[in-house]
Design an enzyme around this catalytic site. Structure first.
Site, PDB file in Angstrom:
ATOM      1  N   ARG A 197     -19.757  29.849  -7.988  1.00 55.73           N
ATOM      2  CA  ARG A 197     -21.127  30.030  -7.521  1.00 55.73           C
ATOM      3  C   ARG A 197     -21.633  28.708  -7.009  1.00 55.73           C
ATOM      4  NH1 ARG A 197     -21.040  33.121 -12.446  1.00 55.73           N
ATOM      5  NH2 ARG A 197     -21.718  35.273 -12.054  1.00 55.73           N
ATOM      6  N   THR A 198     -22.644  28.802  -6.141  1.00 57.85           N
ATOM      7  CA  THR A 198     -23.246  27.575  -5.647  1.00 57.85           C
ATOM      8  C   THR A 198     -23.956  26.869  -6.799  1.00 57.85           C
ATOM      9  OG1 THR A 198     -23.618  28.713  -3.563  1.00 57.85           O
ATOM     10  CG2 THR A 198     -24.734  26.619  -3.869  1.00 57.85           C
ATOM     11  N   GLN A 199     -23.478  25.694  -7.146  1.00 53.30           N
ATOM     12  CA  GLN A 199     -24.122  24.929  -8.220  1.00 53.30           C
ATOM     13  C   GLN A 199     -25.092  23.917  -7.637  1.00 53.30           C
ATOM     14  OE1 GLN A 199     -22.940  25.290 -11.554  1.00 53.30           O
ATOM     15  NE2 GLN A 199     -21.579  26.928 -10.890  1.00 53.30           N
ATOM     16  N   ASP A 202     -26.418  33.132  -8.291  1.00 55.59           N
ATOM     17  CA  ASP A 202     -25.647  32.619  -7.166  1.00 55.59           C
ATOM     18  C   ASP A 202     -26.593  32.471  -5.978  1.00 55.59           C
ATOM     19  OD1 ASP A 202     -23.580  31.797  -5.580  1.00 55.59           O
ATOM     20  OD2 ASP A 202     -22.782  33.812  -5.254  1.00 55.59           O
TER      21      ASP A 202
END
Lengths: 275, 263
Positions: B39-41, B143
């Site tokens: 996921r986009t962190q 996300d």
């Protein structure tokens, strides 16, 4: 019973190039009691004749609200209509949730027409046994559509479906050019006159068997309607004032405009008017 | 992900537990797939502020042409203003790859709407609602699309200006600034615009935005002196060519107290 070699499977054409199962489905629509729809520049309306199975039974619901701006009248299998109207409600809600927009009426009608078309082409299915008149208003004004089990949908100035609806259509074809500029009250009067044409000999329109569906600004006989004129269904006592506005049939047909002598009115058993 | 090719396709020792060190129910969850879902962190290639204001004829928006890679000024010709249909422009700060994904979503939407050919078009209100639902749905999957978006439009005689971010937070206002601009430019915009929405001319609106972009370029280390403006009015959408900001740095010589000076 009428039989045909090419009618056991709706995906098979007859040698004449017809799909008999689909045509039978259109017959199912004609078994249902009549519904009439009309449109003016400001309003779309529906009028329907409700049936009951007997003295002890209630009248079968003929009109359904889909969303604030859309409503339908049905003719044919009520259970099929409930499936389709449920789908239409989902489409309407989805449009409001995703885009904060009332779903455009033509897209709603096209979406069920597409569903119906699949049933005329895929093996192991049957066409829907119900036809709709759909009224609604959107950014492009008020609309009236007909949906039929063959997967067709058309927009109309005025239309009728169901049992003996040809008589109503004949009336509508005679007067439809007036409809665009009609007031709501006059439009409903035309609608009731058209619906009256579908009645059997000994029947009449009453507050029990008549439903009126409206989108567009409030009529002078209604109260508490929002200015945008959401879809509403008039039934029971609220219909009385409109039934009373009807012109008795003899004069409506263009004969003597003055009220007929009482003796003659009592003698006319063809159609009885609500007083 | 194991990046060493000879390990590919084999059970890894730590995943296989060849010696039965752990009882099955205590075996550490550490197989090839633990890193499979990502996921986009945090954002990677980022755009900075977007500014937008209401004026007499509609909405005017501005964003610079820089996409940074961390503190590196990596891409200097990125357009961060995107037209959606005939009535709307969206401007994006935050992750540029997520913005490209959003552009693709919206373009698809506009194509479908056009293909219907029934006289109905999506306006800024509809685009705003759609984006807020998409952004909130993605944050709910943990996300998020790592952007702050400005939606400006003009349809049926009404102008519309709103904000949506990676959390699905929304609001509308007559001036909007995202990112660093929310701190530096927003007060300038409010002073210049609030109360004058119906009187500001296009020239005045442009001056306000140009001045704010200049202040941002002086103060924001992730900005660049090359930017574009968009206007959305009754006539439709126009997005300008890149403009150059005139700046003057002579005052810098006089600054004392930090930096390389010796006295």
């Amino acid at each position: 019973m009428f039989r045909n070699t090419y009618d056991s499977d709706n995906t098979v054409f007859s040698p004449q190039g017809r799909l008999h199962q689909v045509e039978y489905a259109l017959e199912a629509v004609k078994q249902g009691s009549a519904a009439v729809g009309l449109r003016s520049k400001t309003h779309s309306i529906l009028l329907a004749l409700k049936r009951s199975t007997g003295e002890l039974a209630s009248y079968q619901q003929k009109m359904f609200r889909i969303d604030d701006h859309v409503g339908i009248a049905i003719a044919g299998l009520t259970s099929d209509a409930r499936v389709l109207s449920n789908f239409m409600r989902q489409q309407a809600m989805s449009s409001r949730m995703l885009f904060n927009r009332p779903v455009p009426v033509n897209r709603l009608v096209s979406s069920i027409a597409d569903k119906a078309q699949v049933n005329t082409q895929e093996y192991g299915r049957r066409p829907y046994g119900v036809g709709f008149l759909v009224i609604g208003q959107d950014q492009t004004g008020p609309h009236l559509y007909e949906f039929s089990p063959s997967g067709n949908s058309y927009e109309y100035y005025a239309m009728s479906i169901g049992a003996r609806s040809q008589s109503a259509r004949t009336y509508l074809e005679k007067y439809y050019e007036e409809f665009a500029d009609c007031s709501l009250e006059k439009l409903i009067q035309h609608g009731l006159h058209a619906l009256r044409e579908t009645l059997q000999q000994d029947k009449e329109l009453t507050i029990h068997n008549t439903s009126i569906g409206i989108v567009g600004p409030s009529s002078e006989h209604e109260t508490g309607i929002a200015p945008v004129g959401p879809f509403r269904i008039l039934e029971g006592e609220k219909v009385q004032v409109f039934l009373s506005s009807m012109i008795p049939k003899a004069t409506a047909e263009g004969e003597a405009a003055q009220p007929p002598p009482p003796a003659a009115a009592a003698g006319d058993q063809d159609v009885q008017m609500a007083e | 992900m194991d990046h060493f090719p000879t390990n590919w396709g084999r059970p890894r020792n730590d995943a296989f537990d060849a010696y039965g060190t752990y009882p099955i129910h205590q075996r550490p969850v550490n197989d090839t797939f633990t890193d499979g879902v990502q996921r986009t962190q945090h954002p990677i290639v980022t755009g900075t502020s977007v500014l937008a204001i209401k004026y007499k004829d509609g909405i005017m928006m501005a964003a610079d042409n820089l996409a940074s890679y961390g503190s590196l000024a990596r891409f200097k010709d990125v357009q961060r203003l995107h037209p959606v249909g005939d009535h709307t422009v969206i401007g994006a700060g935050g992750d540029m790859s997520d913005f490209q994904y959003i552009q693709r979503l919206l373009d698809e939407l506009v194509t479908d709407e056009f293909a219907a050919q029934d006289g109905h078009t999506l306006g800024p209100v509809e685009i705003h609602e759609y984006l807020s639902q998409v952004m909130y749905a993605r944050r709910s999957k943990i996300d998020p699309l790592w952007n702050s978006l400005v939606i400006g439009g003009f349809k049926n005689g009404k102008s519309f200006l709103s904000y949506v971010d990676l959390l699905g937070t929304t609001y509308t206002a007559s001036t909007i600034a995202t990112g660093y601009g929310a701190y530096i430019a927003q007060p300038l915009l409010r002073t210049a615009v609030e109360g004058f929405e119906e009187t500001l001319t296009e020239e005045q609106a442009f001056k306000i935005l140009e001045n704010s972009m200049r202040v941002l370029f002086y103060r924001d280390a992730r900005s660049i002196n090359k930017y574009q403006t968009a206007t959305i009015t009754e006539k439709g959408v126009t997005i300008s060519e890149s403009r150059h900001l005139e700046t003057s740095w002579s005052f810098a010589e006089g600054i004392r107290g930090y930096g390389p000076q010796t006295q």
